[in-house]
Design a protein around this motif. Structure first.
Motif, PDB file in Angstrom:
ATOM      1  N   PRO A   1      36.858  57.834  17.464  1.00 21.42           N
ATOM      2  CA  PRO A   1      35.635  57.114  17.082  1.00 21.42           C
ATOM      3  C   PRO A   1      35.965  55.952  16.147  1.00 21.42           C
ATOM      4  O   PRO A   1      36.969  55.950  15.459  1.00 21.42           O
ATOM      5  CB  PRO A   1      34.817  58.183  16.346  1.00 21.42           C
TER       6      PRO A   1
ATOM      7  N   GLU B   1      34.530  64.825   9.835  1.00 19.97           N
ATOM      8  CA  GLU B   1      35.671  64.956  10.733  1.00 19.97           C
ATOM      9  C   GLU B   1      35.201  65.181  12.161  1.00 19.97           C
ATOM     10  O   GLU B   1      34.220  65.889  12.404  1.00 19.97           O
ATOM     11  CB  GLU B   1      36.549  66.143  10.330  1.00 19.97           C
ATOM     12  N   ARG B   2      35.931  64.573  13.095  1.00 13.75           N
ATOM     13  CA  ARG B   2      35.659  64.783  14.519  1.00 13.75           C
ATOM     14  C   ARG B   2      36.941  65.291  15.157  1.00 13.75           C
ATOM     15  O   ARG B   2      37.998  64.670  15.052  1.00 13.75           O
ATOM     16  CB  ARG B   2      35.224  63.488  15.165  1.00 13.75           C
TER      17      ARG B   2
ATOM     18  N   TYR C   1      42.374  65.505  14.195  1.00 10.68           N
ATOM     19  CA  TYR C   1      41.037  65.083  13.802  1.00 10.68           C
ATOM     20  C   TYR C   1      41.018  63.602  13.465  1.00 10.68           C
ATOM     21  O   TYR C   1      42.033  63.041  13.044  1.00 10.68           O
ATOM     22  CB  TYR C   1      40.581  65.827  12.540  1.00 10.68           C
TER      23      TYR C   1
ATOM     24  N   LYS D   1      35.887  60.087   9.737  1.00 11.63           N
ATOM     25  CA  LYS D   1      35.034  58.908   9.676  1.00 11.63           C
ATOM     26  C   LYS D   1      34.613  58.652   8.238  1.00 11.63           C
ATOM     27  O   LYS D   1      34.758  59.528   7.384  1.00 11.63           O
ATOM     28  CB  LYS D   1      33.817  59.127  10.579  1.00 11.63           C
TER      29      LYS D   1
END
Length: 113
Positions: free
Chosen positions: A66, A38-39, A30, A33
Motif C-alpha cells: 500500500p 500494519e497491513r 508487513y 502505513k
C-alpha cells in the motif's frame, strides 16, 4: 510493476533449546502505513523441524504494497501450541528502484520457555 526479493537468514544461536518437530513457525512481511497501522503482505508457516541456519525468500510486487508506507517489517515467530517461544523482527525501507535483493539477518530471541 516492480518486484523485490526479500532474502532472510534466521539464526537460533541465542536459543537455550533445540527446535522440536511439533513447533509451529510463522514468517510474515508487513507494510506499516502512517499512523502505525500494519497491513499483512505475505505469510508462510509450517510444522516441521527447523534447520539451523534457516533461510527463506519472498517475492513482492509493488502493487501488493500500500502507499504511502513508512516501513516494512519481517517478523518470525516460533510457537509451541499457542505459546510464543521465540521471535525475531526487522523493520526496513524498500528501495523499489534498486534491483538488488533485500537481505535480512534475524536472530531468534527466546520468549516463554
Amino acid at each position: 510493476m516492480r518486484k523485490k526479493i526479500f532474502l532472510g537468514h534466521i539464526s537460533a544461536r541465542d536459543l537455550p533449546f533445540s527446535f522440536q518437530s511439533h513447533y509451529h513457525w510463522i514468517i510474515s512481511v508487513y507494510a506499516r502505513k502512517p499512523g502505525g497501522v500494519e497491513r499483512l503482505l505475505l505469510e508462510t508457516h509450517g510444522y516441521y523441524a527447523i534447520p539451523a541456519p534457516w533461510t527463506f525468500a519472498f517475492h513482492v510486487d509493488d502493487d501488493e504494497s500500500p502507499e504511502p508506507v513508512e516501513a516494512h517489517q519481517i517478523r518470525v515467530q516460533v510457537l509451541d501450541k499457542d505459546v510464543l517461544i521465540a521471535d525475531a523482527s526487522e523493520q526496513f525501507a524498500i528501495d523499489w528502484v534498486e534491483s538488488e535483493v533485500s537481505v535480512h539477518n534475524l536472530v531468534l530471541v527466546p520468549r516463554a520457555i
